[in-house]
Design a protein around this motif. Structure first.
Motif, PDB file in Angstrom:
ATOM      1  N   VAL A  98       0.836  -1.193   0.000  1.00 15.73           N
ATOM      2  CA  VAL A  98       0.000   0.000   0.000  1.00 15.73           C
ATOM      3  C   VAL A  98       0.876   1.250   0.000  1.00 15.73           C
ATOM      4  O   VAL A  98       1.767   1.369   0.829  1.00 15.73           O
ATOM      5  N   ALA A 109      -5.055   5.640  -0.538  1.00 14.14           N
ATOM      6  CA  ALA A 109      -4.200   4.447  -0.525  1.00 14.14           C
ATOM      7  C   ALA A 109      -4.334   3.800  -1.894  1.00 14.14           C
ATOM      8  O   ALA A 109      -5.444   3.599  -2.387  1.00 14.14           O
ATOM      9  N   ARG A 166      -2.404   0.706  -4.620  1.00 13.11           N
ATOM     10  CA  ARG A 166      -1.509  -0.448  -4.697  1.00 13.11           C
ATOM     11  C   ARG A 166      -0.375  -0.095  -5.657  1.00 13.11           C
ATOM     12  O   ARG A 166      -0.628   0.287  -6.794  1.00 13.11           O
ATOM     13  N   VAL A 211     -12.305   2.503   3.767  1.00 13.53           N
ATOM     14  CA  VAL A 211     -11.604   1.505   2.958  1.00 13.53           C
ATOM     15  C   VAL A 211     -12.628   0.781   2.093  1.00 13.53           C
ATOM     16  O   VAL A 211     -13.719   0.452   2.558  1.00 13.53           O
ATOM     17  N   TYR A 243     -11.038  -4.484   0.167  1.00 15.08           N
ATOM     18  CA  TYR A 243      -9.686  -4.341   0.713  1.00 15.08           C
ATOM     19  C   TYR A 243      -9.663  -4.368   2.239  1.00 15.08           C
ATOM     20  O   TYR A 243      -8.631  -4.134   2.846  1.00 15.08           O
ATOM     21  N   VAL A 248      -4.955  -1.640   4.974  1.00 11.00           N
ATOM     22  CA  VAL A 248      -5.170  -0.326   4.361  1.00 11.00           C
ATOM     23  C   VAL A 248      -5.525   0.719   5.416  1.00 11.00           C
ATOM     24  O   VAL A 248      -4.958   1.817   5.423  1.00 11.00           O
TER      25      VAL A 248
END
Length: 173
Positions: free
Chosen positions: A10, A63, A65, A96, A100, A105
């Motif tokens: 993250v 956040a 990836r 979030v 996920y 996260v």
């Protein structure tokens, strides 16, 4: 502030205007569900944007990836909890994406906000309304150094279980 890696999978970075559709795709289901945030369940997209998008000394962040484009996994924001004599205390919120949950996260978002709020000059952070029945969040915030200062009994009307308490949580930065 540059992108900061909080977990191996993250990255957290300040949000841009182009991030709004991804942010809204996370906020809307959480708001409509009505189980963890004190927002009206019929909050419009424009109202949500006005509440969520913060300017300095606060910040809205996302956040993502690494290496997966700009797919937004979660979002957070921090701002002054109060004005005037209370403006040195930050307040923050995080959401979030359902896909996920349980992947670190929220922890990454919170860690980022604690560091960024301190860098912005805040002295502490306070969560005004952590829903008591959201036990995963309560546990997570406690594991990150927050403590429950008080619980307001029956201050939140949960759509499934009825009236539950709201925790006021705090930590010094």
């Amino acid at each position: 502030m540059a992108a900061v890696s909080q977990e191996n999978t993250v990255d957290i970075r300040p949000a841009t205007a182009e991030d709004w559709p991804g942010i809204w795709s996370i906020l809307e289901p959480v708001i409509r569900e009505g189980e963890t945030f004190t927002w009206d369940r019929d909050t419009t997209e424009d109202e949500a944007r006005a509440k969520w998008v913060k300017g300095a000394p606060g910040q809205t962040f996302v956040a993502v990836r690494p290496g997966a484009g700009d797919q937004i996994l979660g979002t957070g924001e921090f701002h002054a909890n109060q004005g005037g004599g209370g403006s040195h205390v930050a307040n923050a919120g995080y959401m979030v994406g359902a896909n996920y949950s349980g992947q670190g996260v929220a922890r990454a978002l919170c860690a980022y906000s604690l560091r960024a709020a301190k860098e912005a000059g805040f002295h502490s952070m306070q969560f005004n309304a952590v829903v008591e029945s959201n036990v995963r969040a309560v546990w997570l915030w406690q594991s990150m150094g927050f403590r429950i200062l008080a619980t307001v009994p029956e201050a939140f009307n949960h759509p499934e279980i009825g009236y539950v308490g709201l925790h006021v949580m705090y930590q010094k930065l």
